[in-house]
Design a protein around this motif. Structure first.
Motif, PDB file in Angstrom:
ATOM      1  N   ARG A 108       0.781  -1.345  -0.072  1.00  0.00           N
ATOM      2  CA  ARG A 108      -0.051  -0.155   0.099  1.00  0.00           C
ATOM      3  C   ARG A 108       0.778   1.241   0.174  1.00  0.00           C
ATOM      4  O   ARG A 108       0.577   2.136  -0.720  1.00  0.00           O
ATOM      5  CB  ARG A 108      -1.081   0.033   1.272  1.00  0.00           C
ATOM      6  N   LEU A 109       1.790   1.128   0.768  1.00  0.00           N
ATOM      7  CA  LEU A 109       2.762   2.403   0.667  1.00  0.00           C
ATOM      8  C   LEU A 109       3.291   2.798  -0.353  1.00  0.00           C
ATOM      9  O   LEU A 109       3.351   4.097  -0.711  1.00  0.00           O
ATOM     10  CB  LEU A 109       4.040   2.331   1.665  1.00  0.00           C
ATOM     11  N   LEU A 110       3.809   1.793  -1.422  1.00  0.00           N
ATOM     12  CA  LEU A 110       4.110   2.143  -2.653  1.00  0.00           C
ATOM     13  C   LEU A 110       2.934   2.662  -3.640  1.00  0.00           C
ATOM     14  O   LEU A 110       3.239   3.774  -4.529  1.00  0.00           O
ATOM     15  CB  LEU A 110       4.624   0.809  -3.431  1.00  0.00           C
ATOM     16  N   LEU A 111       1.900   2.263  -3.334  1.00  0.00           N
ATOM     17  CA  LEU A 111       0.701   2.831  -4.357  1.00  0.00           C
ATOM     18  C   LEU A 111       0.469   4.327  -3.686  1.00  0.00           C
ATOM     19  O   LEU A 111       0.094   5.214  -4.561  1.00  0.00           O
ATOM     20  CB  LEU A 111      -0.450   2.023  -3.784  1.00  0.00           C
ATOM     21  N   GLY A 112       0.562   4.538  -2.512  1.00  0.00           N
ATOM     22  CA  GLY A 112       0.603   5.787  -2.041  1.00  0.00           C
ATOM     23  C   GLY A 112       1.541   6.709  -2.603  1.00  0.00           C
ATOM     24  O   GLY A 112       1.121   8.015  -2.935  1.00  0.00           O
ATOM     25  N   GLU A 113       2.784   6.165  -2.720  1.00  0.00           N
ATOM     26  CA  GLU A 113       3.902   7.038  -3.436  1.00  0.00           C
ATOM     27  C   GLU A 113       3.501   7.207  -4.947  1.00  0.00           C
ATOM     28  O   GLU A 113       3.794   8.574  -5.312  1.00  0.00           O
ATOM     29  CB  GLU A 113       5.237   6.374  -3.243  1.00  0.00           C
ATOM     30  N   TYR A 114       3.027   6.297  -5.450  1.00  0.00           N
ATOM     31  CA  TYR A 114       2.397   6.558  -6.878  1.00  0.00           C
ATOM     32  C   TYR A 114       1.454   7.622  -6.899  1.00  0.00           C
ATOM     33  O   TYR A 114       1.621   8.357  -7.917  1.00  0.00           O
ATOM     34  CB  TYR A 114       1.815   5.235  -7.542  1.00  0.00           C
ATOM     35  N   TYR A 115       0.633   7.606  -6.303  1.00  0.00           N
ATOM     36  CA  TYR A 115      -0.441   8.730  -6.259  1.00  0.00           C
ATOM     37  C   TYR A 115      -0.027  10.005  -6.017  1.00  0.00           C
ATOM     38  O   TYR A 115      -0.355  11.057  -6.586  1.00  0.00           O
ATOM     39  CB  TYR A 115      -1.927   8.357  -5.453  1.00  0.00           C
ATOM     40  N   ARG A 116       0.821  10.091  -5.039  1.00  0.00           N
ATOM     41  CA  ARG A 116       1.591  11.413  -4.712  1.00  0.00           C
ATOM     42  C   ARG A 116       2.226  11.888  -5.850  1.00  0.00           C
ATOM     43  O   ARG A 116       2.252  13.063  -6.433  1.00  0.00           O
ATOM     44  CB  ARG A 116       2.558  11.132  -3.567  1.00  0.00           C
TER      45      ARG A 116
END
Length: 526
Positions: A99-107
């Motif tokens: 999930r943290l990586l997906l959050g970085e993608y959206y950022r």
């Protein structure tokens, strides 16, 4: 320029900005983000997730913002991917990533989207660490209040505040009202731990606790969790039925059209005297068409809207949950390797959103029947979890630190200062740490955090906010047509399956269509 405020910058807020920019109108947009960094979203932030927590969506299903998720992943440095447990050569569009990586993608996508918008002449302002306190109508516009003062005026305010869970200050050392209420940063001792729920959120909570004591290790193709047998740690996942979710299954994406349960067929059900029974006739016919062997196996021809769910779950409820999980995992992994689709699973997956269209129109008695039966089947189907999550559960079970408890329909839960007691019809269970991981609850107008808006909704007699097709409020003086409610917890009453990233994108697309129509009406009037 049309002046718009977007409150919340998780996936819903980002897709709203993307879709509004695609309308072609010059915009002045202010994005308000309560957290320190815009674009991440609560479930994908370091404050609420660990590197071991997997997103329950693969790249192939994620609507691109500026670039597809897989393309972004493949452009990342190898060291960054490895730090998240990913190998560059193993990346594919059906992979579940942290999930943290997906959050970085959206950022990253938000920042790229904003840069592109500014180059196109749009005015974009991002207000980080800025909590919106209230929203007030003023003549023909809206104003937004924060601790920094008043912002606006805005022609439209879009609420994209996302999930809403209890604050960390409601948690204690022995009780966590949700997995998002300080659990990630807490220190959980090696004691009996009870977790209410068996969904992915519950699994993540169990893994968060377990990871504080030992680590998962791979031995060949097997995943293991090494821990001393006398450690004192024991985790219990519990629910009324005591069944575990199944592993995510292979199917064609984008979805193939349904043969029987079409939009038109569902719409016709609303005009009948028994809409739920009529729509179930379509569900049954679709399953019979898709998978006759499955229909025969559960006696589908003799089932109705009330008996279908018990028949669907009967075999799993009678089985040991971990044996079922191991067998199901082997099946779905084999099917993924061979690209085999199980027809009845795929049919249910495609049907739930079609059926959702009629839920708000069901009579009260039918709605209660739907929630007690057919809804549970659809949720079980679309809420399948990553295979890796099932492997972790099995590793914890093999290590002797995890069990599953079926509470039944009649149980008593009592919270005490230092423990939680649960009494079923046959036993009493005591947990020194208890985590409520039953997921997002439906919110009503009383839960609205903006005082002026809350008061206006209640004065309009809307216990649950009423929205148009473009999610703008209806019949709320001062706010109707100007405030758009894209906050999923407030939509779940009439749209019980609205959660998820694809839903965020669909909501944003509808909002943009509404904004474009509103613009054409204003131009015509002028």
């Amino acid at each position: 320029m049309m002046k718009i405020a977007i409150v919340g910058t998780g996936p819903t807020g980002i897709y709203c900005l993307q879709q509004l920019l695609a309308t072609g109108r010059q915009l002045a947009v202010t994005l308000f983000e309560k957290g320190k960094k815009a674009g991440i979203g609560m479930p994908y932030s370091p404050e609420h997730a660990g590197k071991f927590m997997l997103a329950n969506i693969a790249s192939i299903e994620i609507p691109p913002v500026v670039e597809p998720y897989l393309d972004w992943l493949q452009a990342q440095p190898e060291a960054r991917l490895v730090s998240f447990g990913l190998e560059p050569e193993d990346l594919d569009d059906r992979q579940f990533t942290p999930r943290l990586l997906l959050g970085e993608y959206y950022r990253a996508q938000l920042l790229a989207l904003v840069e592109r918008a500014r180059e196109g002449g749009h005015q974009i302002d991002i207000q980080e660490s800025t909590e919106v306190l209230d929203i007030l109508p003023h003549q023909e516009v809206l104003q937004v209040k924060t601790a920094k003062g008043w912002h606006g005026p805005f022609d439209r305010v879009i609420l994209a505040t996302g999930h809403d869970f209890p604050d960390e200050d409601e948690a204690t050392r022995s009780y966590y009202p949700s997995p998002w209420s300080g659990l990630i940063e807490a220190s959980i001792p090696a004691v009996p731990v009870g977790i209410m729920g068996t969904s992915l959120s519950s699994i993540d909570a169990a893994i968060a606790v377990a990871n504080q004591h030992r680590r998962f290790r791979r031995r060949g193709d097997d995943l293991c969790f090494d821990i001393a047998p006398d450690t004192g740690l024991h985790i219990t996942l519990m629910s009324r039925s005591g069944i575990l979710p199944e592993a995510d299954f292979y199917c064609p994406i984008p979805y193939h059209p349904l043969a029987v349960l079409t939009d038109e067929a569902v719409a016709r059900c609303a005009s009948g005297s028994c809409p739920l029974d009529t729509v179930f006739d379509l569900v049954r016919a679709e399953l019979l068409h898709a998978d006759p062997a499955f229909a025969l196996r559960i006696g589908l021809a003799g089932l109705d809207a009330d008996s279908f769910a018990p028949a669907y779950f009967a075999t799993r409820e009678a089985a040991d949950p971990f044996r079922w999980a191991r067998k199901n995992l082997e099946e779905v992994e084999r099917n993924k390797a061979d690209k085999v689709t199980v027809p009845w699973r795929y049919a249910l997956l495609r049907m739930h959103e079609k059926v959702e269209a009629i839920v708000s129109e069901l009579p009260e008695a039918d709605r209660e029947r739907f929630d007690a039966g057919l809804k549970k089947v659809f949720v079980d189907n679309y809420a399948a979890v990553p295979s890796e999550s099932i492997r972790r559960l099995l590793a914890l079970r093999d290590a002797g630190v995890l069990s599953v408890l079926a509470l039944g329909e009649d149980y008593d839960l009592k919270r005490e200062p230092s423990r939680t007691r649960i009494k079923t019809q046959t036993d009493e269970h005591v947990f020194e740490v208890f985590i409520d991981a039953r997921g997002q609850k439906v919110l009503t107008s009383n839960d609205m955090p903006f005082p002026s808006l809350r008061e206006a909704l209640l004065q309009a007699g809307q216990e649950v906010p009423e929205v148009a097709e473009d999610y703008s409020l209806i019949d709320v003086p001062g706010y109707a047509g100007r405030l758009t409610l894209a906050s999923i917890p407030y939509l779940m009453h009439d749209r019980p399956f609205v959660q998820g990233i694809t839903a965020c994108h669909d909501i944003a697309a509808a909002i943009a269509v509404g904004a474009a129509k509103g613009r054409r009406r204003r131009l015509a009037a002028a």
